[in-house]
Design a protein around this motif. Sequence first.
Motif, PDB file in Angstrom:
ATOM      1  N   TRP A  65       5.538 -26.843 -21.463  1.00  0.00           N
ATOM      2  CA  TRP A  65       6.265 -27.610 -22.458  1.00  0.00           C
ATOM      3  C   TRP A  65       5.313 -28.149 -23.518  1.00  0.00           C
ATOM      4  O   TRP A  65       4.120 -28.313 -23.307  1.00  0.00           O
ATOM      5  N   GLY A  66       5.872 -28.404 -24.680  1.00  0.00           N
ATOM      6  CA  GLY A  66       5.108 -28.980 -25.772  1.00  0.00           C
ATOM      7  C   GLY A  66       5.998 -29.906 -26.573  1.00  0.00           C
ATOM      8  O   GLY A  66       7.221 -29.803 -26.541  1.00  0.00           O
ATOM      9  N   TYR A  67       5.374 -30.837 -27.276  1.00  0.00           N
ATOM     10  CA  TYR A  67       6.128 -31.780 -28.094  1.00  0.00           C
ATOM     11  C   TYR A  67       5.467 -31.930 -29.461  1.00  0.00           C
ATOM     12  O   TYR A  67       4.282 -31.651 -29.648  1.00  0.00           O
ATOM     13  N   SER A  68       6.248 -32.367 -30.417  1.00  0.00           N
ATOM     14  CA  SER A  68       5.736 -32.667 -31.748  1.00  0.00           C
ATOM     15  C   SER A  68       6.588 -33.781 -32.331  1.00  0.00           C
ATOM     16  O   SER A  68       7.814 -33.765 -32.198  1.00  0.00           O
ATOM     17  N   SER A  69       5.937 -34.757 -32.954  1.00  0.00           N
ATOM     18  CA  SER A  69       6.653 -35.892 -33.514  1.00  0.00           C
ATOM     19  C   SER A  69       6.038 -36.271 -34.858  1.00  0.00           C
ATOM     20  O   SER A  69       4.822 -36.253 -35.018  1.00  0.00           O
ATOM     21  N   PHE A  70       6.887 -36.625 -35.821  1.00  0.00           N
ATOM     22  CA  PHE A  70       6.439 -36.840 -37.190  1.00  0.00           C
ATOM     23  C   PHE A  70       7.310 -37.910 -37.844  1.00  0.00           C
ATOM     24  O   PHE A  70       8.545 -37.834 -37.784  1.00  0.00           O
ATOM     25  N   ILE A  77      10.971 -31.561 -28.387  1.00  0.00           N
ATOM     26  CA  ILE A  77      10.302 -31.064 -27.187  1.00  0.00           C
ATOM     27  C   ILE A  77      10.792 -29.646 -26.959  1.00  0.00           C
ATOM     28  O   ILE A  77      11.993 -29.383 -27.030  1.00  0.00           O
ATOM     29  N   VAL A  78       9.867 -28.727 -26.682  1.00  0.00           N
ATOM     30  CA  VAL A  78      10.215 -27.349 -26.351  1.00  0.00           C
ATOM     31  C   VAL A  78       9.725 -27.058 -24.934  1.00  0.00           C
ATOM     32  O   VAL A  78       8.558 -27.314 -24.616  1.00  0.00           O
ATOM     33  N   VAL A  79      10.615 -26.567 -24.094  1.00  0.00           N
ATOM     34  CA  VAL A  79      10.266 -26.186 -22.722  1.00  0.00           C
ATOM     35  C   VAL A  79      10.470 -24.683 -22.595  1.00  0.00           C
ATOM     36  O   VAL A  79      11.528 -24.161 -22.957  1.00  0.00           O
ATOM     37  N   ASP A 137       4.232 -18.232 -28.562  1.00  0.00           N
ATOM     38  CA  ASP A 137       3.931 -18.120 -27.141  1.00  0.00           C
ATOM     39  C   ASP A 137       3.795 -19.483 -26.483  1.00  0.00           C
ATOM     40  O   ASP A 137       4.209 -19.685 -25.342  1.00  0.00           O
ATOM     41  N   GLU A 138       3.159 -20.426 -27.204  1.00  0.00           N
ATOM     42  CA  GLU A 138       2.909 -21.750 -26.648  1.00  0.00           C
ATOM     43  C   GLU A 138       3.979 -22.728 -27.125  1.00  0.00           C
ATOM     44  O   GLU A 138       4.275 -22.800 -28.317  1.00  0.00           O
ATOM     45  N   PRO A 139       4.556 -23.509 -26.204  1.00  0.00           N
ATOM     46  CA  PRO A 139       5.620 -24.432 -26.601  1.00  0.00           C
ATOM     47  C   PRO A 139       5.155 -25.533 -27.552  1.00  0.00           C
ATOM     48  O   PRO A 139       5.944 -26.019 -28.363  1.00  0.00           O
ATOM     49  N   GLU A 140       3.884 -25.943 -27.458  1.00  0.00           N
ATOM     50  CA  GLU A 140       3.396 -26.930 -28.416  1.00  0.00           C
ATOM     51  C   GLU A 140       3.453 -26.369 -29.831  1.00  0.00           C
ATOM     52  O   GLU A 140       3.890 -27.047 -30.776  1.00  0.00           O
ATOM     53  N   ALA A 141       3.011 -25.115 -30.000  1.00  0.00           N
ATOM     54  CA  ALA A 141       3.073 -24.475 -31.319  1.00  0.00           C
ATOM     55  C   ALA A 141       4.517 -24.348 -31.782  1.00  0.00           C
ATOM     56  O   ALA A 141       4.827 -24.535 -32.964  1.00  0.00           O
TER      57      ALA A 141
END
Length: 353
Positions: free
Chosen positions: A93-98, A334-336, A309-313
């Motif tokens: 999983w990855g997350y990004s917040s802005f 959030i992407v899982v 490929d990567e959830p953070e990206a």
Amino acid sequence: MVCSYNIRNVIAQAGHIGIINRRIQINNIWRSLPSNLGFVHTWKREYRISLMMMVDTGASENRRPIVDKHPEKDEDGGYTSGGWKSEDGRLSWGYSSFRGKRATMEDFFDIKMSKVDGQTVCLFGIFDGHGGSRAAEFLKDHLFENLMKHPKFLTDTKLAISETYQQTDAEFLNSEKDTLRDDGSTASTALLVGNHLYVANVGDSRTIISKGGEAIPLSEDHKPNRTDERRRIENAGGVVMWAGTWRVGGVLAMSRAFGNKMLKQFVVADPDIQDLEVDKDIELLVVASDGLWDVVRNEDAVLVAGKEDEPEAAARKLTEAAFTRGSADNITCIVVKFHHENAGPAADTRENN
């Protein structure tokens, strides 16, 4: 133009617990600049603000998180993002917040992976505040902790979610009873217990999955003009009015929320809950605040996230896409990703510079 960087690295170890907390703060001069300078769009450097990772290998407490991310509020308008992969490699999983174009940051999120009575559970949540950030921050600090303590968390998970949402709402309202504030917040959460996924929603944040490449929403936005929501509000003695958009009492543009004590009779925190088995056709899940969904369709979100490929990206791409498309709100997602074929060892978490 003058700016200063205050970089703080704290590494603490206690027994089997390691905490790494890295924080970068930009001088308040950045926050005082007019938003029409557009520096956020052109300033490509990424700032990591309070990325906390906790790994607990002890087994003395069955309900203690083994991975726990508690990022602080992004006060400086830059990106914060990160990612992780489960030990068996089947989940990442990855997350990004802005903060985006808003003057303040009222989005919060929480991600936990824990062992509960020997069962691995993963919890993902987006909390989009309105009228202030206190309600959203309260949910980030308490909602999942309350849920994991519920006596029927594993035996009757839907009941546990419903009761915990209402319990946490009551706790927040009690904490604010002597103030003049009237903060509120959405909550869109996804809970994975083994291969069973539970999605609960209050407000207009949203959770979707990609199944066989098709975008499938697992929550429906709680808007006052929804036929069922309008009927519920009016039956409770409230009114839905047009004030730029449909609003409860002409004030709130969503029909369910945590907090909002002045409208609590009409604006409830009862969650809609959906559950399903995660089979091999489900590729990914996206949970996001309405700062994303206002300008990005469900189908587009799946398309963008599926290319990475990567959830953070993927989370970062979605955040950037929403900003580029003109989102005027805070943007958090959030992407899982589900790796059904993968049962390898856990991968290291890596930060991008």
